[in-house]
Motif scaffolding. Structure first.
Motif, PDB file in Angstrom:
ATOM      1  N   THR A  69       0.732  -1.639   0.433  1.00  0.00           N
ATOM      2  CA  THR A  69       0.130  -0.187  -0.033  1.00  0.00           C
ATOM      3  C   THR A  69       0.780   1.339  -0.187  1.00  0.00           C
ATOM      4  N   HIS A  70       2.296   1.113   0.185  1.00  0.00           N
ATOM      5  CA  HIS A  70       3.071   2.075  -0.191  1.00  0.00           C
ATOM      6  C   HIS A  70       4.406   1.796   0.199  1.00  0.00           C
ATOM      7  N   THR A  71       5.408   2.995  -0.289  1.00  0.00           N
ATOM      8  CA  THR A  71       6.738   2.192  -0.942  1.00  0.00           C
ATOM      9  C   THR A  71       7.555   2.219   0.876  1.00  0.00           C
ATOM     10  N   SER A  72       7.425   2.378   2.286  1.00  0.00           N
ATOM     11  CA  SER A  72       7.986   2.239   2.948  1.00  0.00           C
ATOM     12  C   SER A  72       8.634   0.901   3.800  1.00  0.00           C
ATOM     13  N   PRO A  73       8.331  -0.545   3.101  1.00  0.00           N
ATOM     14  CA  PRO A  73       8.150  -1.715   3.028  1.00  0.00           C
ATOM     15  C   PRO A  73       9.921  -1.935   3.091  1.00  0.00           C
TER      16      PRO A  73
ATOM     17  N   TYR B  17      -0.051  -0.294  -4.377  1.00  0.00           N
ATOM     18  CA  TYR B  17      -2.070   0.039  -4.916  1.00  0.00           C
ATOM     19  C   TYR B  17      -2.720  -0.111  -3.517  1.00  0.00           C
ATOM     20  N   ARG B  18      -4.338   1.042  -3.657  1.00  0.00           N
ATOM     21  CA  ARG B  18      -4.823   1.360  -2.751  1.00  0.00           C
ATOM     22  C   ARG B  18      -6.526   0.723  -2.933  1.00  0.00           C
ATOM     23  N   CYS B  19      -7.180   0.775  -2.646  1.00  0.00           N
ATOM     24  CA  CYS B  19      -9.203   0.857  -3.018  1.00  0.00           C
ATOM     25  C   CYS B  19      -9.080   1.643  -2.570  1.00  0.00           C
TER      26      CYS B  19
ATOM     27  N   HIS C 271      -7.503  10.642  -6.402  1.00  0.00           N
ATOM     28  CA  HIS C 271      -6.678   9.141  -5.769  1.00  0.00           C
ATOM     29  C   HIS C 271      -7.173   8.807  -6.741  1.00  0.00           C
ATOM     30  N   SER C 272      -5.789   7.019  -6.907  1.00  0.00           N
ATOM     31  CA  SER C 272      -6.002   6.205  -7.953  1.00  0.00           C
ATOM     32  C   SER C 272      -5.238   4.845  -7.204  1.00  0.00           C
ATOM     33  N   PRO C 273      -6.080   3.682  -7.912  1.00  0.00           N
ATOM     34  CA  PRO C 273      -6.226   2.445  -7.196  1.00  0.00           C
ATOM     35  C   PRO C 273      -5.021   1.992  -7.627  1.00  0.00           C
TER      36      PRO C 273
ATOM     37  N   HIS D 136       1.814   5.564  -7.841  1.00  0.00           N
ATOM     38  CA  HIS D 136       3.833   5.390  -7.390  1.00  0.00           C
ATOM     39  C   HIS D 136       4.090   6.457  -6.318  1.00  0.00           C
ATOM     40  N   GLN D 137       4.746   5.565  -5.294  1.00  0.00           N
ATOM     41  CA  GLN D 137       5.243   6.868  -4.290  1.00  0.00           C
ATOM     42  C   GLN D 137       6.342   6.541  -4.501  1.00  0.00           C
ATOM     43  N   ILE D 138       7.342   7.419  -3.407  1.00  0.00           N
ATOM     44  CA  ILE D 138       8.962   7.828  -3.821  1.00  0.00           C
ATOM     45  C   ILE D 138       9.202   7.961  -2.213  1.00  0.00           C
TER      46      ILE D 138
ATOM     47  N   LEU E  90      -2.573  20.783  -1.546  1.00  0.00           N
ATOM     48  CA  LEU E  90      -2.293  19.571  -2.237  1.00  0.00           C
ATOM     49  C   LEU E  90      -1.301  19.303  -0.745  1.00  0.00           C
ATOM     50  N   GLU E  91      -1.817  18.530  -0.811  1.00  0.00           N
ATOM     51  CA  GLU E  91      -1.050  17.396  -0.121  1.00  0.00           C
ATOM     52  C   GLU E  91      -0.082  16.355  -1.188  1.00  0.00           C
ATOM     53  N   ILE E  92       1.346  15.990  -1.017  1.00  0.00           N
ATOM     54  CA  ILE E  92       1.849  15.233  -1.445  1.00  0.00           C
ATOM     55  C   ILE E  92       2.998  13.981  -1.067  1.00  0.00           C
ATOM     56  N   LEU E  93       2.979  14.278   0.159  1.00  0.00           N
ATOM     57  CA  LEU E  93       3.845  13.672   0.967  1.00  0.00           C
ATOM     58  C   LEU E  93       3.732  13.151   2.828  1.00  0.00           C
TER      59      LEU E  93
HETATM   60  C1  FA5 Z   1       2.220   6.682   3.073  1.00  0.00           C
HETATM   61  O1  FA5 Z   1       1.730   6.594   2.593  1.00  0.00           O
HETATM   62  C2  FA5 Z   1       3.571   6.379   3.569  1.00  0.00           C
HETATM   63  N1  FA5 Z   1       3.907   5.500   3.860  1.00  0.00           N
HETATM   64  C3  FA5 Z   1       4.550   8.344   3.504  1.00  0.00           C
HETATM   65  C4  FA5 Z   1       4.955   7.736   5.380  1.00  0.00           C
HETATM   66  C5  FA5 Z   1       6.973   7.862   4.801  1.00  0.00           C
HETATM   67  C6  FA5 Z   1       5.246   8.647   5.808  1.00  0.00           C
HETATM   68  C7  FA5 Z   1       7.880   7.280   5.069  1.00  0.00           C
HETATM   69  C8  FA5 Z   1       5.787   8.960   7.250  1.00  0.00           C
HETATM   70  C9  FA5 Z   1       6.969   8.008   6.755  1.00  0.00           C
HETATM   71  P1  FA5 Z   1      -0.222   8.722   3.180  1.00  0.00           P
HETATM   72  O2  FA5 Z   1      -1.100   7.508   2.907  1.00  0.00           O
HETATM   73  O3  FA5 Z   1      -0.478  10.163   3.155  1.00  0.00           O
HETATM   74  O4  FA5 Z   1       1.114   8.195   3.696  1.00  0.00           O
HETATM   75  O5  FA5 Z   1       0.314   8.601   1.425  1.00  0.00           O
HETATM   76  C10 FA5 Z   1       1.783   9.442   1.078  1.00  0.00           C
HETATM   77  C11 FA5 Z   1       1.050   9.908  -0.056  1.00  0.00           C
HETATM   78  O6  FA5 Z   1       0.276   9.507  -1.549  1.00  0.00           O
HETATM   79  C12 FA5 Z   1      -0.264  11.481   0.249  1.00  0.00           C
HETATM   80  O7  FA5 Z   1       0.488  12.116   0.373  1.00  0.00           O
HETATM   81  C13 FA5 Z   1      -0.347  11.335  -1.741  1.00  0.00           C
HETATM   82  O8  FA5 Z   1       0.455  12.258  -2.190  1.00  0.00           O
HETATM   83  C14 FA5 Z   1      -0.234  10.144  -2.418  1.00  0.00           C
HETATM   84  N2  FA5 Z   1      -1.687   8.934  -2.415  1.00  0.00           N
HETATM   85  C15 FA5 Z   1      -2.216   8.016  -1.384  1.00  0.00           C
HETATM   86  N3  FA5 Z   1      -2.873   7.709  -1.721  1.00  0.00           N
HETATM   87  C16 FA5 Z   1      -3.275   7.849  -2.600  1.00  0.00           C
HETATM   88  C17 FA5 Z   1      -4.061   7.809  -4.106  1.00  0.00           C
HETATM   89  N4  FA5 Z   1      -4.938   6.508  -3.668  1.00  0.00           N
HETATM   90  N5  FA5 Z   1      -3.704   7.537  -4.904  1.00  0.00           N
HETATM   91  C18 FA5 Z   1      -2.885   8.890  -5.353  1.00  0.00           C
HETATM   92  N6  FA5 Z   1      -2.567   9.498  -4.537  1.00  0.00           N
HETATM   93  C19 FA5 Z   1      -2.128   8.625  -3.374  1.00  0.00           C
END
Ligand code: FA5
Length: 342
Positions: A173-177, A199-201, A207-209, A212-214, A283-286
């Motif tokens: 669900t995130h790149t944190s792993p 990937y997220r529902c 928001h998209s299912p 990409h994250q970094i 806009l929240e980006i991270l």
């Molecule tokens: C996380 O995923 C954490 N792993 C981020 C993190 C890393 C926090 C390290 C602390 C330390 P979050 O669920 O807020 O957090 O998602 C991070 C970013 O991904 C959001 O700020 C947003 O830019 C983006 N994001 C989240 N959900 C979606 C989605 N469904 N579609 C597109 N972008 C999204």
């Protein structure tokens, strides 16, 4: 009748080799119907079988089978011949103009998401971060438990998960792993940047299912929240220009303490408020924060000696702000009119 049936079959057996050869598929069909059809000659003859005396039945049956097989083989030979002749005629009639120019498939271009992702990775590798990748099909341990999300912890609901198996496997669900994987693999000190699909529902205009994250993180001695803020500020200025406004808000993620979210002023409306920034001007980006001692401990890193910051950003959101795109779904529809603009 019996003698008649046997005579008729013998007569037919003699005739089969000299039956007129069909010239095309239509004649072939007509011949098949005439001899092998439901009301065809062979079928009519076989109706006489019940009245053949018992002692002549084997002879009559054998003959009937020979006649049927003989006709089937003759029809099959004719079918192959007709087909071969047809292909031959087509080949002879076909004409290739080898002087015609070929079809031009046109030049492709990098997808805007790939371009932004490469630009971000470039900025961070320039600051000394190394690139790591992790699997998209991930275990519950790396996606949650190793990141201080105990089983049943309500924070798991913050990320609507696509489960692959009932307990252990999921789409990350995130790149944190990758934080946990890299900590286990290298140990401190360490600075890593980890791009990839997650990937997220979840689905609407921001928001998209699949998105990409970094992920980025640094572990060293005496790393502070100030280092995190300085790193993110340097990054944002390089990406969007020196005048870009950012703000950090306190937030909660189980794997950081303290935690924060970073917003960038909305370039689509110039901060006035629009549907993309939900009329807030930002806009929240991270998400970011100081790596939680429990995360370090589960990767055998002593939090009394080492400290670190981490952040994870959504690339689509970064790209939306960079290019003024007001709907995340445009990135995935592959409409050439949209993609050609980058
Ligand atoms: C996380 O995923 C954490 N792993 C981020 C993190 C890393 C926090 C390290 C602390 C330390 P979050 O669920 O807020 O957090 O998602 C991070 C970013 O991904 C959001 O700020 C947003 O830019 C983006 N994001 C989240 N959900 C979606 C989605 N469904 N579609 C597109 N972008 C999204």
């Amino acid at each position: 009748m019996a003698a008649n049936l046997i005579d008729s079959l013998l007569e037919l057996k003699v005739q089969v080799p000299s039956l007129p050869e069909p010239a095309d598929e239509k004649e072939l069909d007509a011949l098949r119907v005439k001899y092998l059809g439901k009301k065809g000659i062979v079928s009519l003859l076989s109706q006489g079988m019940p009245s053949v005396p018992k002692e002549q039945k084997p002879e009559a049956g054998k003959l009937l089978q020979e006649v049927r097989t003989g006709i089937e083989q003759m029809l099959e030979r004719a079918r192959v011949k007709i087909r071969r002749e047809k292909i031959q005629r087509e080949i002879e009639q076909e004409f290739f103009d080898i002087s015609l120019p070929g079809a031009n498939p046109g030049f492709g271009a990098r997808h805007p998401i790939s371009a932004v992702m490469e630009e971000i990775v470039d900025i961070f590798t320039g600051m000394g971060f190394q690139v790591e990748e992790g699997p998209e099909a991930e275990s519950d341990y790396y996606n949650f438990e190793g990141l201080n999300f105990p089983p049943e912890h309500p924070a798991r609901d913050m990320q609507d998960t696509f489960h692959l198996t009932e307990i252990e496997m999921l789409l990350r669900t995130h790149t944190s792993p990758v934080q946990v994987r890299a900590m286990e693999k290298y140990g401190p000190p360490l600075s890593v940047i980890a791009p990839g699909k997650v990937y997220r529902c979840d689905a609407d205009i921001t928001h998209s299912p699949m998105f990409h994250q970094i992920e980025g993180f640094t572990i060293d001695k005496k790393v502070t929240m100030g280092d995190l803020k300085g790193t993110l500020q340097t990054f944002i200025r390089r990406l969007y220009g020196a005048d870009t406004k950012i703000r950090l808000r306190p937030s909660f993620f189980p794997f950081v303490e303290p935690g924060a979210e970073m917003d960038v002023s909305c370039v689509i409306c110039g901060g006035k408020g629009c549907r993309v920034c939900k009329h807030t001007g930002w806009l929240e980006i991270l998400g970011a924060g100081m790596i939680h001692p429990n995360v370090m401990k589960s990767s055998n890193i002593d939090p009394e000696v080492w400290s670190g910051f981490a952040f994870g950003m959504g690339i689509e959101r970064v790209a939306m702000l960079k290019y003024g795109v007001d709907d995340i779904r445009l990135f995935f529809e592959n409409d050439m009119r949209f993609l050609r603009q980058f």
